[in-house]
Write a protein that holds these residues in place. Structure first.
Motif, PDB file in Angstrom:
ATOM      1  N   GLU A   1      -0.271  -0.007   6.563  1.00  0.00           N
ATOM      2  CA  GLU A   1       0.197  -1.323   7.006  1.00  0.00           C
ATOM      3  C   GLU A   1       0.620  -2.152   5.794  1.00  0.00           C
ATOM      4  O   GLU A   1      -0.046  -2.146   4.747  1.00  0.00           O
ATOM      5  CB  GLU A   1      -0.917  -2.064   7.753  1.00  0.00           C
ATOM      6  CG  GLU A   1      -1.383  -1.381   9.034  1.00  0.00           C
ATOM      7  CD  GLU A   1      -0.516  -1.739  10.221  1.00  0.00           C
ATOM      8  OE1 GLU A   1       0.508  -2.434  10.025  1.00  0.00           O
ATOM      9  OE2 GLU A   1      -0.872  -1.339  11.343  1.00  0.00           O
TER      10      GLU A   1
ATOM     11  N   GLU B   1       3.206  -8.117   9.758  1.00  0.00           N
ATOM     12  CA  GLU B   1       3.713  -8.250  11.126  1.00  0.00           C
ATOM     13  C   GLU B   1       2.760  -9.064  11.980  1.00  0.00           C
ATOM     14  O   GLU B   1       3.183  -9.900  12.785  1.00  0.00           O
ATOM     15  CB  GLU B   1       3.927  -6.854  11.738  1.00  0.00           C
ATOM     16  CG  GLU B   1       5.124  -6.110  11.180  1.00  0.00           C
ATOM     17  CD  GLU B   1       6.415  -6.903  11.336  1.00  0.00           C
ATOM     18  OE1 GLU B   1       6.645  -7.468  12.435  1.00  0.00           O
ATOM     19  OE2 GLU B   1       7.182  -6.997  10.356  1.00  0.00           O
ATOM     20  N   THR B   2       1.451  -8.839  11.805  1.00  0.00           N
ATOM     21  CA  THR B   2       0.463  -9.621  12.550  1.00  0.00           C
ATOM     22  C   THR B   2       0.558 -11.094  12.172  1.00  0.00           C
ATOM     23  O   THR B   2       0.471 -11.985  13.032  1.00  0.00           O
ATOM     24  CB  THR B   2      -0.959  -9.098  12.267  1.00  0.00           C
ATOM     25  OG1 THR B   2      -1.036  -7.722  12.608  1.00  0.00           O
ATOM     26  CG2 THR B   2      -1.988  -9.883  13.060  1.00  0.00           C
TER      27      THR B   2
ATOM     28  N   SER C   1      -1.915  -7.477   9.013  1.00  0.00           N
ATOM     29  CA  SER C   1      -0.674  -7.069   8.368  1.00  0.00           C
ATOM     30  C   SER C   1       0.332  -8.210   8.349  1.00  0.00           C
ATOM     31  O   SER C   1       0.138  -9.257   8.979  1.00  0.00           O
ATOM     32  CB  SER C   1      -0.069  -5.875   9.104  1.00  0.00           C
ATOM     33  OG  SER C   1       0.352  -6.270  10.397  1.00  0.00           O
TER      34      SER C   1
ATOM     35  N   TYR D   1       0.546  -2.049   0.451  1.00  0.00           N
ATOM     36  CA  TYR D   1       0.176  -1.398   1.710  1.00  0.00           C
ATOM     37  C   TYR D   1      -1.306  -1.040   1.705  1.00  0.00           C
ATOM     38  O   TYR D   1      -1.902  -0.753   0.669  1.00  0.00           O
ATOM     39  CB  TYR D   1       1.007  -0.123   1.914  1.00  0.00           C
ATOM     40  CG  TYR D   1       2.460  -0.385   2.234  1.00  0.00           C
ATOM     41  CD1 TYR D   1       2.916  -0.380   3.551  1.00  0.00           C
ATOM     42  CD2 TYR D   1       3.381  -0.654   1.214  1.00  0.00           C
ATOM     43  CE1 TYR D   1       4.251  -0.634   3.845  1.00  0.00           C
ATOM     44  CE2 TYR D   1       4.713  -0.911   1.500  1.00  0.00           C
ATOM     45  CZ  TYR D   1       5.141  -0.901   2.821  1.00  0.00           C
ATOM     46  OH  TYR D   1       6.458  -1.146   3.113  1.00  0.00           O
TER      47      TYR D   1
END
Length: 760
Positions: free
Chosen positions: A377, A9-10, A7, A373
């Motif tokens: 995610e 964020e990752t 994602s 998405y």
């Protein structure tokens, strides 16, 4: 790829994670630029999107700096003819009476070598969807094709599959195939050129463009399900060179070739037209090269906001697909539409009517980014223009090859030539039977040229003519042409000669040329010599269009057409569109329509054999300079033919190109099933008169009652002409005085027997 979702964020929390960008075709500096754009490393899905959209095929990163010359040379008058031009899915021109025509040429070269049938079939399917995306009904296709030597084993593998793929897909769609070429040359061995052209017709008010505007509007994916076929297909295949191993079969990358379903596309065409006519579409984009990556980023980039997409809503036909694969898949027969919320139910109702699967996969937002998405995610969060339009732009080194002077100095005019009647007779027959001049009926008979009942002319005529309005008889004409041997000798002049031939072929049907598309096929852009060829061809084509006053409406660039270090001949294929106000006055190709027609050669014949078919067939030679090109004369020639057509002064016409006057006489006699008595101009060298490939020439048949009026018109306008004979319906031979009398049966055996003998 990892099992865990990568994602946004990752990506932010793992900035130093190694990523396989090089394997996806990205250079070190390109990858670093992506990181700078995002302010972090890209996710796997983002990396996939950038890699396919920044590929040579999708981004034009090596050609942009040269292609802008088309815009610089387009005048306001030329621009006024276009409703949509370069940068859209296809060019659109206004042809009057409320009608508009859209047309485009594209390539599917490398996929067609890997898997000939599906590569060619999906090339047709892709160009048809480009036409659909403009709001038009596709009405015809054409296919310029090029292969290695006709007798080479691999040509016997590739050509039948390509022809079968083109024919089966087009035939199943119910689209007549009205033009194209089949050319053989050793430089295309291991790298055939499969170019596909489609023409569509619409009312001018029905024009649709690819843009996602209006916050809250829904994004609907409709058509076939998304699978694993074609992942990175055309976008990656078309951006790599065959490495030359195993006769060109070895590859650095071997992504799967797309698989087409023409019946699904046929239904999709009708569904799209129903949606357009019902006023249910704000914007639309087909899914071709780069799949959803292209459709979502280009729609968002052309809109007035951002876009949010949920890949969980994409109908899949394969299990276990991840976000990167869904975004990169090039599965066929898919479209993406932007629809107002209040019209979604009606949109779905139309899709159900046509049994077309449709899903709302997202919506337009008032933000700036494209957000995608997957499994709840956020896996893509990018400025859409950076994906679709802000890819790298390279100013590749450009250098005129040193060998160019050596090639030019190797003058074909000095080659040994036939002189006796027996030698000339033998040369006529040998040329007629050569693979590049022989009848293409073995190929074209596999295509339906007359489906839908509106085809007026098709192969073997010089151009295809189609009726578009049954009430008025209004029609259109198209032709695609390129002599790559000329372009090898001089790419600037070669491109103009391709333009001149396509322009002339449209005029010989009785139509008025009005717009141009192109497919520019070249070797590796990393070779400075190839980039010089490309630069010269672009400038030649643009300058030529400016002189003729007809615009380039769009096209395609195909680089990396080479096997190892062997590049193909530079091949700038040019397509010309023309209009004809009444198709009943179209000009046929075969003589004999009226008893005793006079055969008149329009234009001047010079001793020009550089790049000629005679030099290839008899001497296996390529050298010297190509024929001179005089575009002002080409324009005059077209005007004279059109005036003669409108006034009933021309009963047949055939362009002179490869093979010269001899080949034109052979073809027009055999097509018309009519003999002819030919007298070459007084004092002319019979060899030069018969086999020169001087440009700007057309052989016309004129009714005896109109001969004086026609020749007076030519003289008054300053167009050179020479009476060269008469059609003789009572004769079964082509009788060239003081040269040879050849029975039509013998000519037919030579001309018609070559391709069936080679390919069964």
């Amino acid at each position: 790829m990892t099992d865990k979702i990568d994602s946004v964020e990752t990506a932010k929390s793992t900035p130093e994670l190694d990523q396989p960008y090089a394997e996806l075709g990205l250079k070190d500096d390109e990858y670093q630029r992506i990181r700078e754009i995002l302010g972090r490393r890209p996710t796997e899905a983002e990396l996939a999107m950038y890699s396919v959209m920044w590929s040579e095929h999708c981004s034009y990163k090596s050609s942009k700096v040269h292609l802008k010359y088309f815009g610089e040379t387009t005048t306001e008058e030329m621009q006024s003819k276009m409703l949509a031009g370069i940068g859209e899915n296809a060019g659109v021109v206004d042809i009057g009476d409320g009608w508009a025509v859209t047309f485009k040429l594209e390539s599917h070269n490398h996929p067609s070598y890997v898997e000939p049938h599906q590569g060619a079939a999906t090339g047709v399917g892709g160009i048809v969807r480009d036409i659909m995306a403009m709001g038009a009904r596709p009405v015809a296709v054409a296919d310029p094709l090029r292969f290695g030597p006709a007798d080479a084993p691999d040509t016997k593998r590739v050509l039948p599959g390509v022809v079968e793929g083109v024919g089966s897909y087009g035939n199943c769609l119910g689209l007549p195939n009205i033009g194209g070429e089949v050319v053989f040359d050793e430089t295309y061995a291991g790298n055939p050129l499969v170019n596909a052209m489609c023409v569509g017709v619409m009312k001018a008010d029905d024009l649709h463009l690819a843009h996602a505007s209006g916050a809250g509007n829904k994004i609907i994916l409709f058509g076939a399900r998304t699978g694993l076929d074609g992942i990175g297909g055309v976008s990656v295949l078309a951006s790599e060179t065959f490495d030359g191993e195993e006769s060109g079969a070895g590859r650095k990358k071997l992504p799967s070739v797309q698989v087409g379903d023409p019946f699904a596309e046929k239904v999709l065409i009708e569904c799209c037209l129903d949606l357009y006519h019902s006023g249910l579409v704000v914007g639309i984009q087909d899914l071709g090269g780069a799949g959803l990556s292209c459709a979502t980023s280009e729609l968002a980039a052309a809109g007035d906001g951002g876009m949010r997409v949920n890949l969980d809503r994409v109908p899949l036909r394969a299990t276990g697909m991840n976000a990167a694969e869904i975004l990169s898949s090039e599965s066929q027969e898919r479209m993406c539409a932007v629809v107002e919320p209040s019209k979604v139910d009606d949109f779905m109702r139309v899709c159900r009517k046509w049994d077309v699967e449709a899903s709302v996969i997202g919506e337009v937002t008032d933000g700036d980014n494209l957000e995608i998405y997957w499994s709840d995610e956020l896996v893509v969060d990018v400025p859409p223009r950076t994906v679709a339009h802000h890819g790298p732009v390279y100013e590749r080194p450009v250098e005129r090859p040193a060998e160019q002077d050596l090639v030019a100095a190797d003058n074909a005019n000095t080659l040994p030539r036939p002189s006796t009647p027996d030698e000339l007779r033998e040369t006529v027959l040998k040329m007629a039977a050569s693979p590049n001049l022989a009848s293409r009926a073995w190929v074209t008979d596999q295509y339906d040229r007359y489906v839908r009942g509106n085809t007026v002319l098709a192969q073997p005529s010089d151009g295809g003519v189609l009726r578009i309005d049954e009430e008025t008889g209004r029609g259109i004409a198209v032709s695609t042409d390129c002599n790559a041997r000329y372009a090898r000798l001089d790419p600037y002049t070669g491109a103009q000669l391709a333009l001149a031939e396509a322009y002339r072929n449209v005029a010989t049907t009785g139509a008025s040329p009005m717009a141009v598309t192109n497919c520019l096929n070249f070797g590796s852009p990393e070779d400075p010599g190839v980039m010089w060829q490309f630069q010269q061809a672009v400038r030649g084509l643009a300058d030529g269009c400016a002189e003729l006053g007809i615009p380039v409406t769009g096209g395609n660039v195909s680089f990396y057409n080479q096997t190892g270090s062997q590049a193909i001949l530079p091949t700038p294929v040019v397509g010309v569109l023309g209009t004809i106000d009444d198709v009943t006055r179209r000009i046929p190709t075969g003589i004999g329509g009226e008893e005793g027609e006079t055969l008149i050669l329009l234009g001047e014949t010079r001793e020009e054999f550089g790049g000629s078919e005679w030099s290839r067939v008899v001497h296996d030679h390529l050298g010297g300079t190509p024929p001179q090109v005089d575009l002002a004369r080409e324009k005059l020639l077209a005007e004279v033919i059109l005036a003669g057509s409108r006034d009933g002064m021309i009963s047949a016409a055939h362009d002179l190109s490869e093979g010269g006057l001899a080949q034109a006489l052979v073809e027009t006699a055999l097509i018309g099933e009519c003999g002819a008595r030919v007298v070459l101009p007084e004092g002319a060298d019979p060899f030069v008169a018969l086999f020169s490939e001087s440009a700007g020439r057309v052989l016309v048949a004129v009714p005896r009652s109109e001969e004086l009026r026609f020749t007076d018109m030519c003289s008054a306008r300053g167009l050179p002409w020479a009476k060269v004979g008469v059609a003789d319906a009572g004769s079964d031979a082509l009788d060239i005085q003081d040269v040879a009398e050849i029975p039509l049966a013998e000519l037919g055996e030579a001309w018609e027997g070559t391709l069936p003998a080679l390919f069964g």
